[in-house]
Design an enzyme around this catalytic site. Structure first.
Site, PDB file in Angstrom:
ATOM      1  N   ALA A 184       0.826  -1.222   0.000  1.00 26.84           N
ATOM      2  CA  ALA A 184       0.000   0.000   0.000  1.00 26.84           C
ATOM      3  C   ALA A 184       0.857   1.268   0.000  1.00 26.84           C
ATOM      4  O   ALA A 184       0.583   2.205  -0.759  1.00 26.84           O
ATOM      5  CB  ALA A 184      -0.927  -0.017   1.206  1.00 26.84           C
ATOM      6  N   HIS A 446     -30.040   4.886  -8.593  1.00 29.11           N
ATOM      7  CA  HIS A 446     -29.571   5.133  -9.965  1.00 29.11           C
ATOM      8  C   HIS A 446     -29.642   6.622 -10.268  1.00 29.11           C
ATOM      9  O   HIS A 446     -30.639   7.255  -9.944  1.00 29.11           O
ATOM     10  CB  HIS A 446     -30.454   4.384 -10.958  1.00 29.11           C
TER      11      HIS A 446
HETATM   12  P1  NAD Z   1       3.431  -4.091   2.784  1.00 27.72           P
HETATM   13  O1  NAD Z   1       3.801  -5.265   3.569  1.00 27.72           O
HETATM   14  O2  NAD Z   1       2.018  -3.855   2.432  1.00 27.72           O
HETATM   15  O3  NAD Z   1       4.230  -4.090   1.407  1.00 27.72           O
HETATM   16  C1  NAD Z   1       5.625  -4.253   1.343  1.00 27.72           C
HETATM   17  C2  NAD Z   1       5.962  -4.856  -0.006  1.00 27.72           C
HETATM   18  O4  NAD Z   1       7.366  -4.879  -0.136  1.00 27.72           O
HETATM   19  C3  NAD Z   1       5.470  -6.281  -0.155  1.00 27.72           C
HETATM   20  O5  NAD Z   1       4.745  -6.399  -1.344  1.00 27.72           O
HETATM   21  C4  NAD Z   1       6.762  -7.089  -0.195  1.00 27.72           C
HETATM   22  O6  NAD Z   1       6.671  -8.234  -1.010  1.00 27.72           O
HETATM   23  C5  NAD Z   1       7.742  -6.087  -0.758  1.00 27.72           C
HETATM   24  N1  NAD Z   1       9.141  -6.354  -0.411  1.00 27.72           N
HETATM   25  C6  NAD Z   1       9.629  -6.782   0.777  1.00 27.72           C
HETATM   26  N2  NAD Z   1      10.972  -6.886   0.715  1.00 27.72           N
HETATM   27  C7  NAD Z   1      11.331  -6.476  -0.535  1.00 27.72           C
HETATM   28  C8  NAD Z   1      12.576  -6.334  -1.211  1.00 27.72           C
HETATM   29  N3  NAD Z   1      13.730  -6.617  -0.603  1.00 27.72           N
HETATM   30  N4  NAD Z   1      12.581  -5.895  -2.494  1.00 27.72           N
HETATM   31  C9  NAD Z   1      11.413  -5.593  -3.109  1.00 27.72           C
HETATM   32  N5  NAD Z   1      10.212  -5.723  -2.519  1.00 27.72           N
HETATM   33  C10 NAD Z   1      10.161  -6.146  -1.250  1.00 27.72           C
HETATM   34  O7  NAD Z   1       4.044  -2.845   3.559  1.00 27.72           O
HETATM   35  P2  NAD Z   1       4.025  -1.270   3.268  1.00 27.72           P
HETATM   36  O8  NAD Z   1       3.502  -0.951   1.926  1.00 27.72           O
HETATM   37  O9  NAD Z   1       5.391  -0.825   3.647  1.00 27.72           O
HETATM   38  O10 NAD Z   1       2.980  -0.745   4.310  1.00 27.72           O
HETATM   39  C11 NAD Z   1       3.101  -1.045   5.686  1.00 27.72           C
HETATM   40  C12 NAD Z   1       1.763  -1.301   6.295  1.00 27.72           C
HETATM   41  O11 NAD Z   1       1.012  -0.104   6.359  1.00 27.72           O
HETATM   42  C13 NAD Z   1       0.969  -2.296   5.483  1.00 27.72           C
HETATM   43  O12 NAD Z   1       0.420  -3.268   6.300  1.00 27.72           O
HETATM   44  C14 NAD Z   1      -0.093  -1.491   4.866  1.00 27.72           C
HETATM   45  O13 NAD Z   1      -1.298  -2.214   4.709  1.00 27.72           O
HETATM   46  C15 NAD Z   1      -0.266  -0.324   5.820  1.00 27.72           C
HETATM   47  N6  NAD Z   1      -0.695   0.806   5.011  1.00 27.72           N
HETATM   48  C16 NAD Z   1      -2.001   0.883   4.699  1.00 27.72           C
HETATM   49  C17 NAD Z   1      -2.433   1.891   3.881  1.00 27.72           C
HETATM   50  C18 NAD Z   1      -3.858   1.978   3.533  1.00 27.72           C
HETATM   51  O14 NAD Z   1      -4.675   1.346   4.181  1.00 27.72           O
HETATM   52  N7  NAD Z   1      -4.193   2.706   2.498  1.00 27.72           N
HETATM   53  C19 NAD Z   1      -1.546   2.808   3.360  1.00 27.72           C
HETATM   54  C20 NAD Z   1      -0.218   2.691   3.681  1.00 27.72           C
HETATM   55  C21 NAD Z   1       0.182   1.667   4.511  1.00 27.72           C
END
Ligand code: NAD
Length: 467
Positions: A184, A446
């Site tokens: 996200a 609608h």
């Molecule tokens: P996330 O866990 O959602 O995403 C991190 C991503 O990084 C994953 O897809 C993962 O596979 C990838 N990743 C990990 N290591 C990597 C690497 N070495 N190289 C490339 N990719 C790699 O975490 P986030 O986006 O940092 O967000 C943190 C938390 O905050 C999440 O749980 C998210 O849901 C929450 N958040 C929510 C919202 C929202 O509700 N709109 C907005 C921002 C954050």
């Protein structure tokens, strides 16, 4: 146990902690909230809220670039980036002040400082390493949140390699950005900066972006972001970074031994978060910590009698609304309110406020099928919705997943305009354990985007009217 000065003490004033404090006061409990920074936590100050302010600016920017379609023409539309950031900060400040008002209104004692558990319901409060007070309560709730994870060799430095914090307050618009992680945070910043004009490259280790979402939604999101010029590498990692004076050269490992160097002005690290479990005295208690998060049961109780934990510090999903709901469940349960129900994880919605927006609740199609269920899936494109066409925003899809034998709604997945608002319809339906029969009985106004809820339900049973 020491004589209780409070019934409840809460460590941390984010959406978990401050909601716990309000609910506790509503139930007549003497309540204190310890916060070392700003009330509202990451969500209000450095997360959900200020990013939404920036994304609103990006949305306006996009509209300004498509005025022609609505019969307008305008020259010389310019953006003052400092004002964009200042507006986002003002929004955050206003909401944090709002939480302070709520604490006063509910007569919560707000204690300024860093709280540390001493065991047996006692806590000590420190400021700049100096003890400024001690308190005790029958119940202590840890709501200390989480922080950005680093990557070995690619540690955020606040200057060239950013976390979400620096990405929220840039001094100027970077010409080019590398975003590591397509969850996200990564995707919301990719969307914002691309809309504002930066060259954006996203590197994601897993095979798809927004990997927690339904595969079809991830694929649709990728297609639209690539159309907007965002470069996306999946199954890829960043092998190394070399910092220049005002840029960074990263070597992206595209897999199969292919290495691709990319030079950008800034890097945003968005590879997940880890719980704030250090320095809060957990070792003085019987609470257990696993993989950076406090272990709790369904009532948010730890292994230490009278000690509870809620929100990001207890692990995924790391979402503000999950924290707030856990706060209510936890406080009501410890106060002995009857009829309290534990939080049902499949009823927690997830929203990503990129353009187009992504939102979901419940099981993905793959997860539903993996459960061995007979599954019925409905789909409805926004381009068949009258309101979407009138708005000029037809990109997107709604997908519903039903249990084929009982008709129970198992999940709903959206990408498209207002997806993060439309998801509420499905959240209510799912929480009320609705089946397709009740959903088909609902009358959607609608013309509204909400008609996609009804149509994708009908489609799952071969009865869609407008496709
Ligand atoms: P996330 O866990 O959602 O995403 C991190 C991503 O990084 C994953 O897809 C993962 O596979 C990838 N990743 C990990 N290591 C990597 C690497 N070495 N190289 C490339 N990719 C790699 O975490 P986030 O986006 O940092 O967000 C943190 C938390 O905050 C999440 O749980 C998210 O849901 C929450 N958040 C929510 C919202 C929202 O509700 N709109 C907005 C921002 C954050």
């Amino acid at each position: 146990m020491a004589a209780a000065e409070y019934d409840v003490i809460i460590l941390g004033g984010g959406p978990g902690g401050y909601v716990a404090a309000i609910r506790a006061r509503q139930l007549g409990l003497r309540t204190a909230l310890v916060e070392r920074e700003q009330l509202g936590g990451i969500c209000l100050n450095w997360g959900c809220i200020p990013t939404k302010a920036l994304l609103r600016t990006a949305e306006i920017n996009d509209l300004l670039h498509h005025l022609d379609a609505h019969g307008f023409s305008a020259d010389n539309v310019r953006v003052d980036f400092a004002k964009v950031v200042a507006r986002s900060r003002a929004v955050a400040k206003r909401l944090s002040a709002g939480v302070r008002h709520l604490m006063r209104k509910n007569t919560v004692d707000v204690i300024d400082g860093h709280g540390r558990l001493l065991g047996g319901g006692r806590i000590v409060v420190e400021k700049a390493g100096t003890v400024v007070g001690e308190s005790a309560a029958a119940h202590v709730i840890v709501a200390t949140g989480a922080r950005a994870r680093g990557l070995p060799g690619i540690e955020p430095d606040g200057a060239l390699i950013w976390t979400y914090k620096e990405a929220l307050v840039p001094e100027r618009l970077p010409q080019s950005l590398l975003i590591i992680g397509a969850g996200a945070i990564g995707i919301e910043f990719a969307s914002f900066y691309r809309d504002m004009g930066s060259e954006v490259t996203v590197v994601e280790a897993l095979p798809r972006i927004l990997p927690a979402e339904d595969e079809e939604i991830s694929a649709a999101a990728r297609k639209t972001f690539e159309k907007r010029g965002i470069r996306i590498h999946t199954k890829a990692t960043v092998q190394s970074v070399e910092k220049g004076r005002d840029d960074v050269t990263a070597v992206v490992d595209l897999g199969g031994g292919v290495l691709s160097p990319v030079t950008v002005e800034r890097v945003i690290l968005a590879v997940g978060i880890t719980g704030n479990v250090e320095g809060i005295g957990l070792e003085a208690t019987r609470a257990e910590v696993e993989q950076g998060h406090i272990v709790v049961n369904e009532w948010l109780a730890t292994g230490e009698p009278g000690l509870y934990a809620i929100g990001d510090v207890v692990g995924p999903p790391w979402l503000a609304h999950k924290a707030s709901h856990e706060a209510v469940v936890c406080v009501e349960h410890l106060a002995g309110v009857s009829g309290v129900r534990p939080l049902e994880p499949t009823n927690i919605p997830a929203c990503t406020y990129c353009r187009p927006q992504v939102a979901s609740v419940g099981l993905t199609e793959a997860a539903a099928r993996a459960n061995g269920r007979e599954v019925r899936v409905g789909r409805f494109p926004y381009q068949a919705n009258g309101k979407a066409i009138a708005l000029g925003e037809t990109e997107g899809l709604v997908k519903t997943v039903f249990d084929g034998s009982t008709g129970a709604l198992l999940g709903a997945h959206l990408i498209g305009p207002d997806a993060t608002e439309l998801i509420h319809g499905f959240v209510i339906a799912k929480t009320l354990e609705t089946t397709e029969a009740e959903l088909m009985h609902c009358i959607f106004p609608h013309p509204t985007l909400s008609e996609v809820i009804g149509e994708s339900t009908l489609d799952a049973f071969g009865r869609a009217l407008h496709i």
